[in-house]
Scaffold this motif. Structure first.
Motif, PDB file in Angstrom:
ATOM      1  N   ALA A  93      58.899 -22.679  14.096  1.00 26.00           N
ATOM      2  CA  ALA A  93      58.613 -22.697  15.531  1.00 26.00           C
ATOM      3  C   ALA A  93      58.354 -24.119  16.017  1.00 26.00           C
ATOM      4  N   ALA A  94      57.572 -24.906  15.252  1.00 20.67           N
ATOM      5  CA  ALA A  94      57.252 -26.269  15.654  1.00 20.67           C
ATOM      6  C   ALA A  94      58.498 -27.145  15.696  1.00 20.67           C
ATOM      7  N   PHE A  95      59.321 -27.071  14.656  1.00 23.58           N
ATOM      8  CA  PHE A  95      60.537 -27.884  14.628  1.00 23.58           C
ATOM      9  C   PHE A  95      61.461 -27.530  15.788  1.00 23.58           C
ATOM     10  N   ALA A  96      61.663 -26.239  16.027  1.00 27.18           N
ATOM     11  CA  ALA A  96      62.583 -25.811  17.079  1.00 27.18           C
ATOM     12  C   ALA A  96      62.137 -26.330  18.444  1.00 27.18           C
ATOM     13  N   LEU A  97      60.850 -26.224  18.754  1.00 25.61           N
ATOM     14  CA  LEU A  97      60.363 -26.644  20.065  1.00 25.61           C
ATOM     15  C   LEU A  97      60.410 -28.163  20.237  1.00 25.61           C
ATOM     16  N   ILE A  98      60.017 -28.905  19.196  1.00 25.38           N
ATOM     17  CA  ILE A  98      60.021 -30.370  19.305  1.00 25.38           C
ATOM     18  C   ILE A  98      61.453 -30.903  19.391  1.00 25.38           C
ATOM     19  N   PHE A  99      62.358 -30.314  18.635  1.00 23.25           N
ATOM     20  CA  PHE A  99      63.750 -30.759  18.684  1.00 23.25           C
ATOM     21  C   PHE A  99      64.361 -30.488  20.062  1.00 23.25           C
ATOM     22  N   LEU A 100      64.058 -29.332  20.637  1.00 18.13           N
ATOM     23  CA  LEU A 100      64.549 -29.025  21.976  1.00 18.13           C
ATOM     24  C   LEU A 100      64.014 -30.015  23.002  1.00 18.13           C
ATOM     25  N   TYR A 101      62.749 -30.399  22.848  1.00 13.21           N
ATOM     26  CA  TYR A 101      62.176 -31.386  23.776  1.00 13.21           C
ATOM     27  C   TYR A 101      62.829 -32.751  23.578  1.00 13.21           C
ATOM     28  N   TYR A 102      63.086 -33.111  22.331  1.00 17.96           N
ATOM     29  CA  TYR A 102      63.751 -34.384  22.044  1.00 17.96           C
ATOM     30  C   TYR A 102      65.142 -34.428  22.685  1.00 17.96           C
ATOM     31  N   LYS A 103      65.884 -33.321  22.628  1.00 14.21           N
ATOM     32  CA  LYS A 103      67.252 -33.294  23.142  1.00 14.21           C
ATOM     33  C   LYS A 103      67.311 -33.153  24.661  1.00 14.21           C
ATOM     34  N   PHE A 104      66.401 -32.371  25.240  1.00 16.56           N
ATOM     35  CA  PHE A 104      66.551 -32.010  26.653  1.00 16.56           C
ATOM     36  C   PHE A 104      65.382 -32.422  27.545  1.00 16.56           C
ATOM     37  N   GLY A 105      64.319 -33.011  26.953  1.00 16.92           N
ATOM     38  CA  GLY A 105      63.191 -33.448  27.760  1.00 16.92           C
ATOM     39  C   GLY A 105      63.541 -34.665  28.600  1.00 16.92           C
ATOM     40  N   LYS A 106      62.643 -35.014  29.541  1.00 19.67           N
ATOM     41  CA  LYS A 106      62.894 -36.119  30.465  1.00 19.67           C
ATOM     42  C   LYS A 106      62.205 -37.410  30.037  1.00 19.67           C
ATOM     43  N   TRP A 107      61.814 -37.499  28.766  1.00 24.01           N
ATOM     44  CA  TRP A 107      61.092 -38.666  28.281  1.00 24.01           C
ATOM     45  C   TRP A 107      61.928 -39.945  28.369  1.00 24.01           C
ATOM     46  N   GLU A 108      63.255 -39.833  28.177  1.00 32.41           N
ATOM     47  CA  GLU A 108      64.092 -41.030  28.184  1.00 32.41           C
ATOM     48  C   GLU A 108      64.170 -41.633  29.589  1.00 32.41           C
TER      49      GLU A 108
END
Length: 445
Positions: free
Chosen positions: A415-430
């Motif tokens: 669960a942790a890996f899936a959520l963090i990876f999704l945030y890395y790919k689609f989050g607005k941090w960049e």
């Protein structure tokens, strides 16, 4: 890039291995030369120790990221102020932790449902350990400061020396002096203090880079905010996760001394299995922070992919080896056949799932380096604490089984890996980083 990441990570990894040998040697010595009850006592203490160490490791991660960013941008003055600020925080938290540990150890062990037959020895070991917790914190922070400027070797050299001292003192205090569990505690205390003194000595000697003056150790408000904005969420996440693991220990404790001892032996293997992924996670924080400071976002992202691939390969190889040699490995910690059998069964149940944990650790480290420590904390706590405890309460209500307790780990790792990876790919941090970079360029113009 692979070579650069590995050259930085290998000393970190070896240093983490040596640091973990402190408690592991304690477990092995008391398990083989004292009793299974003493082994269970040291094992019962470990989750509590990890709570505070986990918190301060997170704060050290924040300090390393801030110092690395200023180092990458060439701002020596702010870097030196950050060094003084982080040491101030270390001394303050270390003093509080020592007092807290000495007073609260019996109550916390009882809260964890530690069996009465091991409670007295667990309190002795834990209190002695807390006497040296300041040394652990100062060493970790000193190492974080050196690692932020690319020096991961000298902390390793110091640990090589202090680990040898620790092993020697363990054997002398237990086998020659017959001090039992107190002997391994005092051996650990002396080694921890020695490692802190050595790493601080190196920082103080390099005045040109760090500018460390003991009278200059103070609170710089702006830098405390920067350190804590990354370090505090990471520390809270790690300490709350450790609290969650302590609660898992309370579920294990109801199965008796032999099961606790087997679980304690397995946890020592778990710690070493986690070291490569943790070291790579720390390395990617520094790598990303230095590249962000230099304005190289794409290079930082490429480093994340390379580090994830390295972590996956190393973790998978280690799991295969440990599966094959699981019985002799667990036997290092106990000669009791029941303890060995319990430890082997636990280890083989969980080994196939460690790649999930590895990936989650690397991407979490990357997001801290990118400055998204808060959302990373929320996601990790949601999985490793909330989901874990909900799963345990529901599952143990239906099944009275040690295997059911253990299954919570792969469930929450995924669960942790899936959520963090999704945030890395689609989050607005960049987008946020690019806006900060443009704003900085505008101010300079």
């Amino acid at each position: 890039m692979v070579k650069q990441i590995l050259l930085f990570t290998i000393p970190l990894l070896l240093g983490n291995i040596l640091q973990q040998l402190y408690n592991t040697v304690d477990v092995a010595v008391v398990g083989r030369y004292v009793s299974s009850a003493a082994l269970a006592a040291v094992g019962s203490s470990s989750p509590i120790i990890n709570i505070l160490i986990g918190f301060y490791s997170g704060v050290a991660t924040g300090a390393s990221a801030v110092i690395a960013r200023y180092f990458g941008s060439g701002d020596r003055e702010k870097m030196q102020r950050a060094v003084h600020t982080t040491l101030f925080l270390t001394i303050l938290v270390g003093a509080f932790s020592t007092v807290f540990g000495l007073v609260a150890s019996p109550a916390i062990l009882r809260w964890m449902q530690t069996p009465e037959e091991v409670l007295e020895e667990a309190v002795i070991y834990l209190r002695i350990y807390f006497c040296g917790i300041g040394g652990v914190m100062l060493y970790n922070m000193g190492s974080a400061i050196l690692q932020a400027v690319g020096d991961s070797r000298r902390p390793l050299y110091f640990l090589c020396f202090t680990s040898a001292v620790h092993v020697g003192l363990d054997l002398i205090f237990v086998m020659a002096f017959r001090w039992g569990i107190a002997g391994v505690g005092w051996a650990t205390f002396l080694a921890q203090v020695a490692s802190a003194v050595l790493v601080l000595w190196v920082i103080h000697r390099n005045q040109e880079l760090f500018g460390l003056h003991w009278r200059g150790i103070r609170y710089y408000k702006d830098l405390v905010g920067q350190v804590l904005s990354i370090g505090f969420p990471s520390g809270i996440q790690r300490s709350i996760t450790s609290i969650s693991n302590a609660m898992v220990q309370s579920y294990v404790n109801v199965f008796g001394t032999l099961m606790i001892a087997g679980y304690s032996a397995y946890l020592k293997v778990d710690v070493f299995l986690g070291l490569p992924m943790q070291s790579l996670s720390l390395a990617i924080v520094t790598f990303v922070s230095q590249n962000i400071g230099a304005g190289k976002i794409e290079r930082a992202k490429k480093g994340v992919f390379v580090t994830a691939a390295l972590s996956t390969g190393i973790t998978a190889a280690m799991c295969v080896v440990l599966w094959i040699f699981s019985e002799p490995v667990i036997s290092l910690f106990s000669t009791d056949p029941a303890v060995v059998e319990n430890g082997v069964r636990m280890m083989r149940l969980l080994l196939p799932f460690y790649v999930l944990l590895s990936l989650g650790q690397v991407y979490a480290g990357a997001m801290r380096g990118f400055g998204s420590a808060f959302i990373t904390m929320v996601l990790m706590i949601g999985c490793y604490v909330v989901l874990r405890q909900v799963f345990l309460m529901a599952a143990t209500h239906v099944f009275h089984s040690m295997d059911v307790i253990l299954i919570n780990y792969p469930v929450t790792w995924f669960a942790a890996f899936a959520l963090i990876f999704l945030y890395y790919k689609f989050g607005k941090w960049e987008n946020r980083l690019k806006k900060m970079e443009k704003s900085s360029d505008h101010l300079q113009d």
